[in-house]
Design an enzyme around this catalytic site. Sequence first.
Site, PDB file in Angstrom:
ATOM      1  N   PRO A  77      59.091  42.791  49.612  1.00 30.14           N
ATOM      2  CA  PRO A  77      60.147  42.873  48.591  1.00 30.14           C
ATOM      3  C   PRO A  77      61.193  41.792  48.818  1.00 30.14           C
ATOM      4  O   PRO A  77      61.706  41.623  49.919  1.00 30.14           O
ATOM      5  CB  PRO A  77      60.736  44.273  48.811  1.00 30.14           C
ATOM      6  CG  PRO A  77      60.437  44.598  50.240  1.00 30.14           C
ATOM      7  CD  PRO A  77      59.136  43.924  50.554  1.00 30.14           C
ATOM      8  N   SER A 106      61.573  44.819  44.468  1.00 26.02           N
ATOM      9  CA  SER A 106      62.869  45.117  45.067  1.00 26.02           C
ATOM     10  C   SER A 106      63.784  45.862  44.106  1.00 26.02           C
ATOM     11  O   SER A 106      63.752  45.634  42.898  1.00 26.02           O
ATOM     12  CB  SER A 106      63.550  43.813  45.498  1.00 26.02           C
ATOM     13  OG  SER A 106      64.877  44.042  45.931  1.00 26.02           O
ATOM     14  N   GLN A 126      60.513  49.160  46.324  1.00 28.90           N
ATOM     15  CA  GLN A 126      61.387  49.161  47.497  1.00 28.90           C
ATOM     16  C   GLN A 126      62.771  49.659  47.085  1.00 28.90           C
ATOM     17  O   GLN A 126      63.413  49.088  46.202  1.00 28.90           O
ATOM     18  CB  GLN A 126      61.485  47.758  48.085  1.00 28.90           C
ATOM     19  CG  GLN A 126      62.464  47.614  49.240  1.00 28.90           C
ATOM     20  CD  GLN A 126      63.850  47.223  48.767  1.00 28.90           C
ATOM     21  OE1 GLN A 126      64.004  46.511  47.789  1.00 28.90           O
ATOM     22  NE2 GLN A 126      64.873  47.733  49.450  1.00 28.90           N
ATOM     23  N   TYR A 128      66.700  50.510  47.863  1.00 29.50           N
ATOM     24  CA  TYR A 128      67.959  50.507  48.583  1.00 29.50           C
ATOM     25  C   TYR A 128      68.742  51.723  48.099  1.00 29.50           C
ATOM     26  O   TYR A 128      68.850  51.960  46.898  1.00 29.50           O
ATOM     27  CB  TYR A 128      68.771  49.242  48.301  1.00 29.50           C
ATOM     28  CG  TYR A 128      68.286  48.002  48.991  1.00 29.50           C
ATOM     29  CD1 TYR A 128      68.227  47.937  50.375  1.00 29.50           C
ATOM     30  CD2 TYR A 128      67.932  46.866  48.263  1.00 29.50           C
ATOM     31  CE1 TYR A 128      67.809  46.781  51.018  1.00 29.50           C
ATOM     32  CE2 TYR A 128      67.518  45.712  48.890  1.00 29.50           C
ATOM     33  CZ  TYR A 128      67.456  45.678  50.277  1.00 29.50           C
ATOM     34  OH  TYR A 128      67.038  44.536  50.904  1.00 29.50           O
ATOM     35  N   THR A 154      64.087  50.975  52.417  1.00 31.87           N
ATOM     36  CA  THR A 154      64.620  50.050  53.423  1.00 31.87           C
ATOM     37  C   THR A 154      65.773  50.734  54.142  1.00 31.87           C
ATOM     38  O   THR A 154      66.742  51.160  53.513  1.00 31.87           O
ATOM     39  CB  THR A 154      65.088  48.742  52.775  1.00 31.87           C
ATOM     40  OG1 THR A 154      63.945  48.082  52.223  1.00 31.87           O
ATOM     41  CG2 THR A 154      65.733  47.835  53.806  1.00 31.87           C
ATOM     42  N   LYS A 231      60.809  51.231  55.846  1.00 27.07           N
ATOM     43  CA  LYS A 231      60.803  49.808  56.200  1.00 27.07           C
ATOM     44  C   LYS A 231      62.088  49.441  56.943  1.00 27.07           C
ATOM     45  O   LYS A 231      63.182  49.774  56.501  1.00 27.07           O
ATOM     46  CB  LYS A 231      60.681  48.956  54.942  1.00 27.07           C
ATOM     47  CG  LYS A 231      60.659  47.452  55.202  1.00 27.07           C
ATOM     48  CD  LYS A 231      60.515  46.689  53.902  1.00 27.07           C
ATOM     49  CE  LYS A 231      60.466  45.191  54.138  1.00 27.07           C
ATOM     50  NZ  LYS A 231      61.748  44.656  54.678  1.00 27.07           N
ATOM     51  N   HIS A 255      63.983  42.637  58.962  1.00 29.27           N
ATOM     52  CA  HIS A 255      64.465  42.122  57.679  1.00 29.27           C
ATOM     53  C   HIS A 255      64.406  40.592  57.643  1.00 29.27           C
ATOM     54  O   HIS A 255      65.268  39.930  57.052  1.00 29.27           O
ATOM     55  CB  HIS A 255      65.899  42.595  57.415  1.00 29.27           C
ATOM     56  CG  HIS A 255      66.186  42.868  55.976  1.00 29.27           C
ATOM     57  ND1 HIS A 255      66.247  44.137  55.449  1.00 29.27           N
ATOM     58  CD2 HIS A 255      66.435  42.035  54.935  1.00 29.27           C
ATOM     59  CE1 HIS A 255      66.527  44.080  54.163  1.00 29.27           C
ATOM     60  NE2 HIS A 255      66.637  42.811  53.813  1.00 29.27           N
ATOM     61  N   GLY A 309      56.674  37.278  52.914  1.00 29.72           N
ATOM     62  CA  GLY A 309      57.806  37.066  52.027  1.00 29.72           C
ATOM     63  C   GLY A 309      58.051  35.625  51.674  1.00 29.72           C
ATOM     64  O   GLY A 309      57.499  35.098  50.700  1.00 29.72           O
TER      65      GLY A 309
END
Length: 359
Positions: A77, A106, A126, A128, A154, A231, A255, A309
């Site tokens: 992501p 993301s 993903q 947040y 995450t 993650k 990360h 990534g």
Amino acid sequence: MSAVSLDDYAERARAVLPPAVWDYVAGGSAAEVTLHANRSALDRVAVLPRVLAGVSTANLGTRLLGRPYAMPVGVAPMAYQRLVHPDGELALAAAAGAAGVPYLASTLASTPIEQVAGTGAEVWFQLYWLRERALVRDLLDRVVAAGCRALVVTVDVPVLGRHPRDLRNAFRLPAEVIAANLPGGRDALAHAGAPGLSANDAHTDASFAPALRWADLAWLREHVDLPLVVKGVLDPRDAVEAVRTGADAVVVSNHGGRQLDGAPASVTMLPEVVDAVGDRCQVLLDSGIRGGTDVLRALALGAVGVLVGRPLLWALAVGGEPAARDALALLAAELRDALTLAGCPDPAAAGELRTVAVS
């Protein structure tokens, strides 16, 4: 000339991207010690090949979260992909779909999740954790309705790491790039630049909840009937707790060196996490993967797959979807060669290889 390694895309992307955008993607936190450690630690993992194994061409197929994929690789992501190419997430997701690998969308994508899922790719979302739980619920409803195959939470961003490159550049998002999955009113901070400040950092800190707890993860497990991936795990104790809370997989990750500077390289902690969780969940690795040999290293250390990534973002920048397809095809060719040379008929067999730490 066609790229012959993923590093070729990085060199070409740097030539075409605005310097501030290059720094935003390429940079890490603080002194970037962990960013560079990811690469050097992978280079110190030597894999002992087996000979006379009767393998002429390895089969790359694998299963992640119970589903079949063409190789043990997913697209990590990454936020705001329209920063590097107008087609952004749509192009990279389509390339992932063509390659038969999962695409991790993301929360901070610059294209709405509904459109990304409409590319036909196998999309994992993903998450947040947002400050308002009602917004989390709304986003999860959209994720499920869009047909996403997994939820990836995450957990290593209680606050955003300090990014000196972005501060020096007073980095802000251009007007045409927004956080498309978030309410529009939150975008103003991301576009308001000021000397010595990062508008993106300010926007992120204002949007994310800073005190996520295991109880929040348990709530998520109860409310979403999708495979759950945690993650951002480095400590084996956290991996064990993730399993207890209902995780189907964990991603060993720092990360990409963008959070706690001075944290260990992800690959350094991979064997301990694998030992800690055993066969109770799958373990993936990200941070620093730059080619097929790196994927082999991760498999030999016990991972079932990796997330890639920056190299794919560089390819996107260079040539949109066609270049991203080429990059994934190149990665597949490198991995097939690495497995074959190591005497492995498939990714699962790589878990039986021995590794040696070299200085």
